[in-house]
Enzyme design. Sequence first.
Site, PDB file in Angstrom:
ATOM      1  N   ASN B   9       0.658  -1.713   0.104  1.00 54.20           N
ATOM      2  CA  ASN B   9       0.251  -0.437   0.132  1.00 54.20           C
ATOM      3  C   ASN B   9       1.111   1.122   0.150  1.00 54.20           C
ATOM      4  O   ASN B   9       1.257   1.685   1.265  1.00 54.20           O
ATOM      5  CB  ASN B   9      -1.171  -0.006   1.177  1.00 54.20           C
ATOM      6  CG  ASN B   9      -1.503   1.445   1.713  1.00 54.20           C
ATOM      7  OD1 ASN B   9      -1.457   2.296   0.573  1.00 54.20           O
ATOM      8  ND2 ASN B   9      -3.434   0.528   2.214  1.00 54.20           N
ATOM      9  N   LYS B  12      -0.011   3.819   2.640  1.00 55.06           N
ATOM     10  CA  LYS B  12       1.106   3.493   3.921  1.00 55.06           C
ATOM     11  C   LYS B  12       2.623   3.847   4.277  1.00 55.06           C
ATOM     12  O   LYS B  12       3.057   3.924   5.141  1.00 55.06           O
ATOM     13  CB  LYS B  12       0.687   1.698   4.159  1.00 55.06           C
ATOM     14  CG  LYS B  12      -0.772   0.686   5.013  1.00 55.06           C
ATOM     15  CD  LYS B  12      -0.551   0.011   5.486  1.00 55.06           C
ATOM     16  CE  LYS B  12      -1.509  -0.604   5.986  1.00 55.06           C
ATOM     17  NZ  LYS B  12      -1.966  -2.467   6.601  1.00 55.06           N
ATOM     18  N   ASP B  65      -0.523  -3.152  11.003  1.00 55.83           N
ATOM     19  CA  ASP B  65      -2.100  -3.954  10.404  1.00 55.83           C
ATOM     20  C   ASP B  65      -2.430  -2.762  11.952  1.00 55.83           C
ATOM     21  O   ASP B  65      -2.245  -2.148  12.477  1.00 55.83           O
ATOM     22  CB  ASP B  65      -1.936  -5.220  11.208  1.00 55.83           C
ATOM     23  CG  ASP B  65      -3.652  -5.690  10.831  1.00 55.83           C
ATOM     24  OD1 ASP B  65      -4.018  -5.623   9.312  1.00 55.83           O
ATOM     25  OD2 ASP B  65      -4.280  -5.897  11.582  1.00 55.83           O
ATOM     26  N   SER B  66      -3.643  -2.241  10.944  1.00 51.73           N
ATOM     27  CA  SER B  66      -4.050  -1.086  11.273  1.00 51.73           C
ATOM     28  C   SER B  66      -5.941  -1.045  10.834  1.00 51.73           C
ATOM     29  O   SER B  66      -6.510  -1.642   9.667  1.00 51.73           O
ATOM     30  CB  SER B  66      -3.685   0.497  10.566  1.00 51.73           C
ATOM     31  OG  SER B  66      -3.443   0.054   9.739  1.00 51.73           O
ATOM     32  N   ASP B 149     -10.317   7.614   6.286  1.00 46.88           N
ATOM     33  CA  ASP B 149      -9.673   9.422   6.665  1.00 46.88           C
ATOM     34  C   ASP B 149     -10.938   9.585   6.061  1.00 46.88           C
ATOM     35  O   ASP B 149     -10.304  11.250   7.527  1.00 46.88           O
ATOM     36  CB  ASP B 149      -8.247   9.156   5.454  1.00 46.88           C
ATOM     37  CG  ASP B 149      -6.576   9.123   6.786  1.00 46.88           C
ATOM     38  OD1 ASP B 149      -7.477   8.122   7.543  1.00 46.88           O
ATOM     39  OD2 ASP B 149      -5.635   9.568   6.001  1.00 46.88           O
ATOM     40  N   ARG B 175      -0.607   5.631  13.235  1.00 43.88           N
ATOM     41  CA  ARG B 175       0.261   4.882  11.960  1.00 43.88           C
ATOM     42  C   ARG B 175       1.695   5.507  12.792  1.00 43.88           C
ATOM     43  O   ARG B 175       3.011   5.094  13.285  1.00 43.88           O
ATOM     44  CB  ARG B 175       0.469   4.870  10.805  1.00 43.88           C
ATOM     45  CG  ARG B 175       1.757   4.307   9.992  1.00 43.88           C
ATOM     46  CD  ARG B 175       1.195   4.148   8.798  1.00 43.88           C
ATOM     47  NE  ARG B 175      -0.009   3.007   8.140  1.00 43.88           N
ATOM     48  CZ  ARG B 175      -1.308   3.706   7.651  1.00 43.88           C
ATOM     49  NH1 ARG B 175      -1.527   4.629   7.944  1.00 43.88           N
ATOM     50  NH2 ARG B 175      -2.232   2.751   7.756  1.00 43.88           N
TER      51      ARG B 175
END
Lengths: 192, 192
Positions: B9, B12, B65-66, B149, B175
């Site tokens: 990603n 990310k 991981d989020s 977001d 993050r």
Amino acid sequence: MVIFVASKNPHKIQEIKLVTPDHVILRPIESDWTVEENGETFLENSVLKAIEYGKCVGGPVLADDSGLSVDALDGFPGVMSARYLEGASYREKMESILELMKNVKNRSAKFVCCATYYDPNKPFLISVQGEVRGYISEEIRGEKGFGYDPIFIPEGYNKTFGELGEDIKKHISHRAVAFKKLFEILSSLGLI
Amino acid sequence: MVIFVASKNPHKIQEIKLVTPDHVILRPIESDWTVEENGETFLENSVLKAIEYGKCVGGPVLADDSGLSVDALDGFPGVMSARYLEGASYREKMESILELMKNVKNRSAKFVCCATYYDPNKPFLISVQGEVRGYISEEIRGEKGFGYDPIFIPEGYNKTFGELGEDIKKHISHRAVAFKKLFEILSSLGLI
């Protein structure tokens, strides 16, 4: 503070206690808890046990996965150390390793321990490894220690861990090295 | 030093880059590598990805991981954030969350990120979590950021992450918090 230990092995717990800071109280598993140790490495199994047991007790836990790794046998029994010849006694397992090592000149080996701390509430997890290098003896020697200790001679000594016992092991064993390292980091992070 | 990142990603990776020390070069996955994220928590999935990818590249890796956790929905979508309404766009996922939150007064929520570093050669593994608390907006707002977001308003602000973008996110996002914490510990241990 109290930290639960994901092990039912009283020898392991005693060895961890010997290097645990005074203000940390270790509590062994009291339930019938068990976990399938199907990881490919000591670290994987140690992390797996810490996560599963941490979820079970809901607070900080320690886990340990360890074993003997013989160079001439490509690291065998390694992560299979405890499960090798399942059901057999450690005397039988050691006899089998000595049989495999018959006429083998390169007797170098190491004991490896992966120590993991997991707090499911933060959450936070850390996993470190400790090792002690040495040699496979020609015969089973000594009644101290546990597991494969009576066939392992640590570097710099001419007796097996089974003869040397915990007075020496608490300074140089794989488990002592791993947990000292782990407790030092946890202390530096203000977690214990 | 080079550290591989277990993510494809680009959003990310860009967000991690913004808080990465200058002397650390991040390298994204270039292969077709994938892992089943079947853990029950962000930490489990993050650790799982780090271990599997670390074994794949044979050197230090980072994993993340989020997800979004909405209080009134008992933490949903949580670890399911990316897989919720699989195949749907994030606009559709956000519309669905807003529909679930219709007439719900308690709009408090948090973004959670679990950041893991794993070096299979030592081996060494550490996993930490970062969070940002906030609220679910009444409608989708803003084109910046990614994922959920545009429906998340961080505490102390009246705009969504979709409106605020990376200038703010690099300071307060889940993050940023997680990876800053991780890099600080790795630096204090002399690992980066």
